[in-house]
Scaffold this motif. Structure first.
Motif, PDB file in Angstrom:
ATOM      1  N   SER A 214     -11.897   0.390 -27.863  1.00  0.00           N
ATOM      2  CA  SER A 214     -12.471  -0.876 -28.328  1.00  0.00           C
ATOM      3  C   SER A 214     -13.523  -1.430 -27.365  1.00  0.00           C
ATOM      4  N   LEU A 215     -13.784  -0.723 -26.259  1.00  0.00           N
ATOM      5  CA  LEU A 215     -14.761  -1.216 -25.293  1.00  0.00           C
ATOM      6  C   LEU A 215     -16.162  -1.182 -25.871  1.00  0.00           C
ATOM      7  N   PRO A 216     -16.985  -2.161 -25.589  1.00  0.00           N
ATOM      8  CA  PRO A 216     -16.616  -3.413 -24.934  1.00  0.00           C
ATOM      9  C   PRO A 216     -15.824  -4.301 -25.881  1.00  0.00           C
ATOM     10  N   PHE A 217     -15.042  -5.235 -25.328  1.00  0.00           N
ATOM     11  CA  PHE A 217     -14.303  -6.174 -26.164  1.00  0.00           C
ATOM     12  C   PHE A 217     -14.424  -7.581 -25.591  1.00  0.00           C
ATOM     13  N   MET A 218     -14.298  -8.549 -26.473  1.00  0.00           N
ATOM     14  CA  MET A 218     -14.340  -9.959 -26.080  1.00  0.00           C
ATOM     15  C   MET A 218     -12.921 -10.403 -25.732  1.00  0.00           C
ATOM     16  N   ALA A 219     -12.828 -11.294 -24.753  1.00  0.00           N
ATOM     17  CA  ALA A 219     -11.514 -11.785 -24.330  1.00  0.00           C
ATOM     18  C   ALA A 219     -11.653 -13.201 -23.778  1.00  0.00           C
ATOM     19  N   ILE A 220     -10.548 -13.917 -23.842  1.00  0.00           N
ATOM     20  CA  ILE A 220     -10.473 -15.207 -23.167  1.00  0.00           C
ATOM     21  C   ILE A 220      -9.845 -14.924 -21.809  1.00  0.00           C
ATOM     22  N   ALA A 221     -10.557 -15.292 -20.762  1.00  0.00           N
ATOM     23  CA  ALA A 221     -10.099 -15.018 -19.398  1.00  0.00           C
ATOM     24  C   ALA A 221      -9.670 -16.306 -18.726  1.00  0.00           C
ATOM     25  N   GLU A 222      -8.520 -16.266 -18.081  1.00  0.00           N
ATOM     26  CA  GLU A 222      -8.091 -17.344 -17.199  1.00  0.00           C
ATOM     27  C   GLU A 222      -8.587 -16.955 -15.821  1.00  0.00           C
ATOM     28  N   MET A 223      -9.473 -17.783 -15.261  1.00  0.00           N
ATOM     29  CA  MET A 223     -10.145 -17.446 -14.015  1.00  0.00           C
ATOM     30  C   MET A 223      -9.960 -18.547 -12.975  1.00  0.00           C
ATOM     31  N   GLU A 224     -10.273 -18.206 -11.736  1.00  0.00           N
ATOM     32  CA  GLU A 224     -10.190 -19.186 -10.659  1.00  0.00           C
ATOM     33  C   GLU A 224     -11.261 -18.876  -9.614  1.00  0.00           C
ATOM     34  N   ILE A 225     -11.929 -19.920  -9.147  1.00  0.00           N
ATOM     35  CA  ILE A 225     -12.865 -19.786  -8.036  1.00  0.00           C
ATOM     36  C   ILE A 225     -12.122 -20.218  -6.777  1.00  0.00           C
ATOM     37  N   VAL A 226     -12.118 -19.330  -5.773  1.00  0.00           N
ATOM     38  CA  VAL A 226     -11.450 -19.618  -4.500  1.00  0.00           C
ATOM     39  C   VAL A 226     -12.440 -19.401  -3.367  1.00  0.00           C
ATOM     40  N   THR A 227     -12.135 -19.980  -2.213  1.00  0.00           N
ATOM     41  CA  THR A 227     -13.014 -19.836  -1.048  1.00  0.00           C
ATOM     42  C   THR A 227     -12.175 -19.712   0.213  1.00  0.00           C
ATOM     43  N   ASN A 228     -12.771 -19.093   1.226  1.00  0.00           N
ATOM     44  CA  ASN A 228     -12.145 -19.060   2.542  1.00  0.00           C
ATOM     45  C   ASN A 228     -12.819 -20.072   3.467  1.00  0.00           C
ATOM     46  N   GLY A 229     -13.681 -20.913   2.901  1.00  0.00           N
ATOM     47  CA  GLY A 229     -14.414 -21.910   3.663  1.00  0.00           C
ATOM     48  C   GLY A 229     -15.852 -21.500   3.911  1.00  0.00           C
ATOM     49  N   THR A 230     -16.121 -20.203   3.782  1.00  0.00           N
ATOM     50  CA  THR A 230     -17.466 -19.686   3.983  1.00  0.00           C
ATOM     51  C   THR A 230     -18.005 -19.044   2.711  1.00  0.00           C
ATOM     52  N   LYS A 231     -17.216 -18.154   2.146  1.00  0.00           N
ATOM     53  CA  LYS A 231     -17.610 -17.450   0.928  1.00  0.00           C
ATOM     54  C   LYS A 231     -16.681 -17.822  -0.203  1.00  0.00           C
ATOM     55  N   GLN A 232     -17.200 -17.766  -1.427  1.00  0.00           N
ATOM     56  CA  GLN A 232     -16.345 -18.003  -2.585  1.00  0.00           C
ATOM     57  C   GLN A 232     -16.337 -16.754  -3.451  1.00  0.00           C
ATOM     58  N   LYS A 233     -15.253 -16.590  -4.210  1.00  0.00           N
ATOM     59  CA  LYS A 233     -15.170 -15.488  -5.158  1.00  0.00           C
ATOM     60  C   LYS A 233     -14.423 -15.959  -6.388  1.00  0.00           C
ATOM     61  N   THR A 234     -14.654 -15.252  -7.469  1.00  0.00           N
ATOM     62  CA  THR A 234     -13.992 -15.559  -8.737  1.00  0.00           C
ATOM     63  C   THR A 234     -12.956 -14.485  -9.008  1.00  0.00           C
ATOM     64  N   ILE A 235     -11.756 -14.918  -9.336  1.00  0.00           N
ATOM     65  CA  ILE A 235     -10.643 -14.024  -9.644  1.00  0.00           C
ATOM     66  C   ILE A 235     -10.276 -14.201 -11.107  1.00  0.00           C
ATOM     67  N   VAL A 236     -10.019 -13.086 -11.795  1.00  0.00           N
ATOM     68  CA  VAL A 236      -9.513 -13.142 -13.162  1.00  0.00           C
ATOM     69  C   VAL A 236      -7.992 -13.014 -13.073  1.00  0.00           C
ATOM     70  N   HIS A 237      -7.276 -14.012 -13.596  1.00  0.00           N
ATOM     71  CA  HIS A 237      -5.809 -13.975 -13.566  1.00  0.00           C
ATOM     72  C   HIS A 237      -5.225 -13.292 -14.783  1.00  0.00           C
ATOM     73  N   SER A 238      -5.857 -13.474 -15.944  1.00  0.00           N
ATOM     74  CA  SER A 238      -5.340 -12.843 -17.159  1.00  0.00           C
ATOM     75  C   SER A 238      -6.445 -12.721 -18.191  1.00  0.00           C
ATOM     76  N   LEU A 239      -6.244 -11.782 -19.105  1.00  0.00           N
ATOM     77  CA  LEU A 239      -7.159 -11.574 -20.221  1.00  0.00           C
ATOM     78  C   LEU A 239      -6.377 -11.635 -21.522  1.00  0.00           C
ATOM     79  N   LYS A 240      -6.951 -12.271 -22.508  1.00  0.00           N
ATOM     80  CA  LYS A 240      -6.365 -12.286 -23.848  1.00  0.00           C
ATOM     81  C   LYS A 240      -7.447 -11.788 -24.800  1.00  0.00           C
TER      82      LYS A 240
END
Length: 111
Positions: A68-94
């Motif tokens: 089915s690739l590519p496929f559309m999904a609803i992603a639960e995401m979070e932006i986190v930082t260590n104080g200098t750099k930030q990154k986005t993490i995907v927690h789940s896909l629906k």
């Protein structure tokens, strides 16, 4: 900062094992179609960005979607930082089911 987003998943891969120095690794990466930064008028269109999606067992949850690739999904995401750099993490896909045809097409009416 946690948020939900509708994304286009273009690929996934997992890595699990042990390095020569004994350090173990276990992760899943998801590749998402992402708009290029066009603010400086030096880019246009999309590219694929890599995001972390937990451990290798996450990959197994979506393996059945390979055809089915590519496929559309609803992603639960979070932006986190260590104080200098930030990154986005995907927690789940629906995955979003594609719309099924209603069986009623547009009728062509001749004059």
């Amino acid at each position: 900062m946690k948020f939900s987003s509708t994304i286009k998943v273009t690929g996934m891969k997992f890595s699990k094992g042990k390095m020569d120095n004994g350090t173990e690794f276990d992760s899943t990466k998801v590749y998402v179609e992402t708009e290029l930064d066009s603010s400086k008028d030096s880019a246009m269109g999309t590219a694929c960005a890599e995001y972390g999606l937990g451990k290798s067992d996450e990959y197994q949850k979506y393996k059945h979607l390979a055809d089915s690739l590519p496929f559309m999904a609803i992603a639960e995401m979070e932006i986190v930082t260590n104080g200098t750099k930030q990154k986005t993490i995907v927690h789940s896909l629906k995955p979003i089911e594609p719309a099924k045809p209603s069986g009623q097409g547009v009728k062509n009416v001749a004059a």
